[in-house]
Design an enzyme around this catalytic site. Structure first.
Site, PDB file in Angstrom:
ATOM      1  N   GLY A 268       0.827  -1.199   0.000  1.00 18.67           N
ATOM      2  CA  GLY A 268       0.000   0.000   0.000  1.00 18.67           C
ATOM      3  C   GLY A 268       0.858   1.244   0.000  1.00 18.67           C
ATOM      4  O   GLY A 268       2.082   1.179   0.117  1.00 18.67           O
ATOM      5  N   CYS A 297       5.694  -5.551   1.360  1.00 18.39           N
ATOM      6  CA  CYS A 297       5.959  -4.120   1.143  1.00 18.39           C
ATOM      7  C   CYS A 297       5.469  -3.291   2.341  1.00 18.39           C
ATOM      8  O   CYS A 297       6.069  -3.366   3.399  1.00 18.39           O
ATOM      9  CB  CYS A 297       5.347  -3.662  -0.173  1.00 18.39           C
ATOM     10  SG  CYS A 297       6.112  -2.135  -0.794  1.00 18.39           S
ATOM     11  N   LEU A 298       4.401  -2.520   2.212  1.00 23.98           N
ATOM     12  CA  LEU A 298       3.890  -1.780   3.373  1.00 23.98           C
ATOM     13  C   LEU A 298       3.567  -2.747   4.500  1.00 23.98           C
ATOM     14  O   LEU A 298       3.816  -2.445   5.677  1.00 23.98           O
ATOM     15  CB  LEU A 298       2.655  -0.968   2.991  1.00 23.98           C
ATOM     16  CG  LEU A 298       1.974  -0.204   4.140  1.00 23.98           C
ATOM     17  CD1 LEU A 298       2.887   0.860   4.719  1.00 23.98           C
ATOM     18  CD2 LEU A 298       0.658   0.421   3.679  1.00 23.98           C
ATOM     19  N   ASN A 339       9.088  -1.512  -5.195  1.00 24.77           N
ATOM     20  CA  ASN A 339       8.458  -0.192  -5.245  1.00 24.77           C
ATOM     21  C   ASN A 339       8.231   0.282  -3.829  1.00 24.77           C
ATOM     22  O   ASN A 339       7.203  -0.018  -3.227  1.00 24.77           O
ATOM     23  CB  ASN A 339       7.136  -0.237  -6.016  1.00 24.77           C
ATOM     24  CG  ASN A 339       6.343   1.036  -5.835  1.00 24.77           C
ATOM     25  OD1 ASN A 339       6.923   2.093  -5.603  1.00 24.77           O
ATOM     26  ND2 ASN A 339       5.032   0.956  -5.907  1.00 24.77           N
ATOM     27  N   GLY A 341       9.366   3.705  -0.971  1.00 23.68           N
ATOM     28  CA  GLY A 341      10.121   4.897  -0.621  1.00 23.68           C
ATOM     29  C   GLY A 341      10.451   4.971   0.859  1.00 23.68           C
ATOM     30  O   GLY A 341      11.128   5.902   1.302  1.00 23.68           O
ATOM     31  N   PHE A 342       9.952   3.998   1.629  1.00 25.25           N
ATOM     32  CA  PHE A 342      10.287   3.855   3.036  1.00 25.25           C
ATOM     33  C   PHE A 342      10.928   2.482   3.227  1.00 25.25           C
ATOM     34  O   PHE A 342      10.688   1.562   2.432  1.00 25.25           O
ATOM     35  CB  PHE A 342       9.044   3.961   3.924  1.00 25.25           C
ATOM     36  CG  PHE A 342       8.401   5.323   3.904  1.00 25.25           C
ATOM     37  CD1 PHE A 342       8.674   6.252   4.901  1.00 25.25           C
ATOM     38  CD2 PHE A 342       7.515   5.677   2.899  1.00 25.25           C
ATOM     39  CE1 PHE A 342       8.078   7.510   4.885  1.00 25.25           C
ATOM     40  CE2 PHE A 342       6.918   6.930   2.869  1.00 25.25           C
ATOM     41  CZ  PHE A 342       7.202   7.846   3.869  1.00 25.25           C
ATOM     42  N   HIS A 381       8.268  -7.245  -4.026  1.00 27.13           N
ATOM     43  CA  HIS A 381       6.963  -7.696  -4.508  1.00 27.13           C
ATOM     44  C   HIS A 381       7.083  -9.094  -5.122  1.00 27.13           C
ATOM     45  O   HIS A 381       7.383  -9.224  -6.315  1.00 27.13           O
ATOM     46  CB  HIS A 381       6.391  -6.710  -5.524  1.00 27.13           C
ATOM     47  CG  HIS A 381       5.790  -5.502  -4.905  1.00 27.13           C
ATOM     48  ND1 HIS A 381       4.453  -5.424  -4.558  1.00 27.13           N
ATOM     49  CD2 HIS A 381       6.344  -4.329  -4.529  1.00 27.13           C
ATOM     50  CE1 HIS A 381       4.212  -4.248  -4.006  1.00 27.13           C
ATOM     51  NE2 HIS A 381       5.341  -3.564  -3.982  1.00 27.13           N
ATOM     52  N   GLU A 383       4.862 -11.109  -6.016  1.00 31.34           N
ATOM     53  CA  GLU A 383       3.812 -11.413  -6.995  1.00 31.34           C
ATOM     54  C   GLU A 383       4.145 -10.878  -8.380  1.00 31.34           C
ATOM     55  O   GLU A 383       3.559 -11.311  -9.381  1.00 31.34           O
ATOM     56  CB  GLU A 383       2.479 -10.808  -6.537  1.00 31.34           C
ATOM     57  CG  GLU A 383       2.275  -9.343  -6.831  1.00 31.34           C
ATOM     58  CD  GLU A 383       3.148  -8.400  -6.013  1.00 31.34           C
ATOM     59  OE1 GLU A 383       3.284  -7.225  -6.400  1.00 31.34           O
ATOM     60  OE2 GLU A 383       3.697  -8.852  -4.980  1.00 31.34           O
TER      61      GLU A 383
END
Length: 402
Positions: A268, A297-298, A339, A341-342, A381, A383
């Protein structure tokens, strides 16, 4: 000769990049950064203005998947690969999995003019598709110069604008970019989440068959939707799992009441600390219940925060399909799609957490496992399959814990 084949002008002393200074035709698009740097080009897609964080993506394929990834919400994506558009677009490659998630990337930047589609799967050319999705495009700029600017100065706030009359108030656009609050502290996940619980047992795409059904007879997992990519749900279906997708703010008690065999913390957008204000208590309760968890990810960042670690804002972020990551549990190196940015601060990981994956580009953390629990997560990611499918095994690894 097409004006896009002219040599790109070098930046002037006032920071303006104008590839059309020797041509009679005025530019119809512009990118204005918060520091006043200006890139002129040809507008494409939706007409208007959009503010966001400017990042670059090094992938050579998958532009539709990138632009529909909810993790790119409030971002303007500069593609370093120069030729974009030859595949066109189609519904099957859309990564948004709910109506709110269709608000993903707000802008896209290309070196060359968008290519006319030439693919049997094409349903709509990229410029028309971008217009329908309200994504502003800009081509004909020196994407190498913009990428170098991001490399040297970090991901800036900017405004991308497209007006066919070529009229732009650069001062107003600069002020708009400078006044934008940015992504630090931004809670975006709830706004990209499904508004209502629903189920899915669709599988990943296969040649000439599309997305088939897995009959919905496998084990049951709950996906907490912080802006989930469609292919995460489909890859779960491909390893035989039935999925119930729930909104981002769903409470742990309500999730456990669904009797899941496991829970997925999805990808997310936004700052994980901001989303963590409501997500961390839920995740801690799920970990305490010994329910198997997979974070992506998130979701990876939120799991780390829930366990006591910290996250940091990255300067350039990781955006591409060619990132080498090492899995310490197998000793293997995989090429992955990223992908974010944190990032999770690996030095802040508590003793209860083991690092499982690391980026071979910069050594940042890319995976963790909670010791003694069927709980793990990855930053990349698994997937995504822009060519390599090296990380698909993680879905089977998760299924094996159920």
């Amino acid at each position: 000769m097409s004006l896009f084949n002219k040599n790109q002008a070098q930046p002037t002393e006032d920071g303006v990049h104008n590839p059309y200074e020797d041509l009679t035709k005025a530019p119809t698009g512009v990118l204005v950064l918060a520091d006043g740097t200006v890139f002129y080009g040809r507008g494409a897609g939706y007409q208007g203005e959009a503010t966001g964080e400017v990042c670059f993506n090094t992938a050579m394929t998958g532009y539709q998947e990138i632009l529909t990834d909810p993790s790119y919400s409030d971002q303007i994506v500069c593609f370093t690969f120069p030729h974009i558009g030859n595949v066109g677009t189609n519904d099957a490659d859309d990564e948004s999995f709910s109506v709110p998630a269709r608000r993903a990337a707000v802008g896209a930047i290309f070196k060359a003019p968008i290519t006319v589609p030439s693919n049997y799967r094409n349903e709509m050319a990229l410029p028309e598709w971008m217009a329908a999705r309200k994504i502003i495009g800009l081509s004909g700029i020196d994407t190498r110069a913009l990428t170098a600017h991001i490399r040297d100065h970090g991901m800036p706030n900017g405004v991308i604008a497209h007006h066919v009359d070529g009229q732009f108030d650069l001062g107003a656009l600069k002020s708009k970019a400078a006044d934008w609050q940015g992504l630090v502290g931004a809670e975006l996940a709830e706004g990209r989440s499904t508004p209502a619980q629903h189920t899915s047992h669709v599988q990943g795409w296969s040649w000439d068959e599309g997305h088939s059904d897995n009959t919905g007879k496998g084990k049951h997992v709950v996906v907490i939707d912080y802006g989930v990519k469609g292919n995460i749900v489909r890859r779960l279906g491909s390893v035989g799992l039935r999925c119930t997708i729930v909104p981002a703010r769903t409470l742990a008690a309500d999730i456990l009441a669904l009797n899941p065999d496991g829970v997925v913390l999805s990808n997310g957008p936004g700052d994980p600390v901001a989303t963590g204000e409501y997500a961390l208590p839920v995740i801690r309760d799920l970990v305490a219940s010994d329910t198997p968890l997979l974070g992506i990810c998130l979701g990876h960042q939120l799991l780390a925060l829930a366990m006591g670690a910290k996250t940091v804002k990255m300067a350039q972020g990781h955006h591409g399909a060619n990132h080498p990551v090492k899995d310490f549990t197998t000793g293997k190196v995989e090429i992955v799609s990223m992908n974010h940015g944190f990032a999770v601060d690996k030095d802040s990981l508590p003793d209860t957490v083991e690092e499982t994956h690391v980026s071979l580009f910069d050594g940042t953390n890319c995976g963790i496992k909670v010791k003694g629990k069927p709980v793990f997560s990855v930053q990349h990611h698994p997937e995504a399959s822009p060519g390599p499918q090296d990380s698909f095994y993680l879905f089977q690894r998760f299924a094996d814990t159920l």
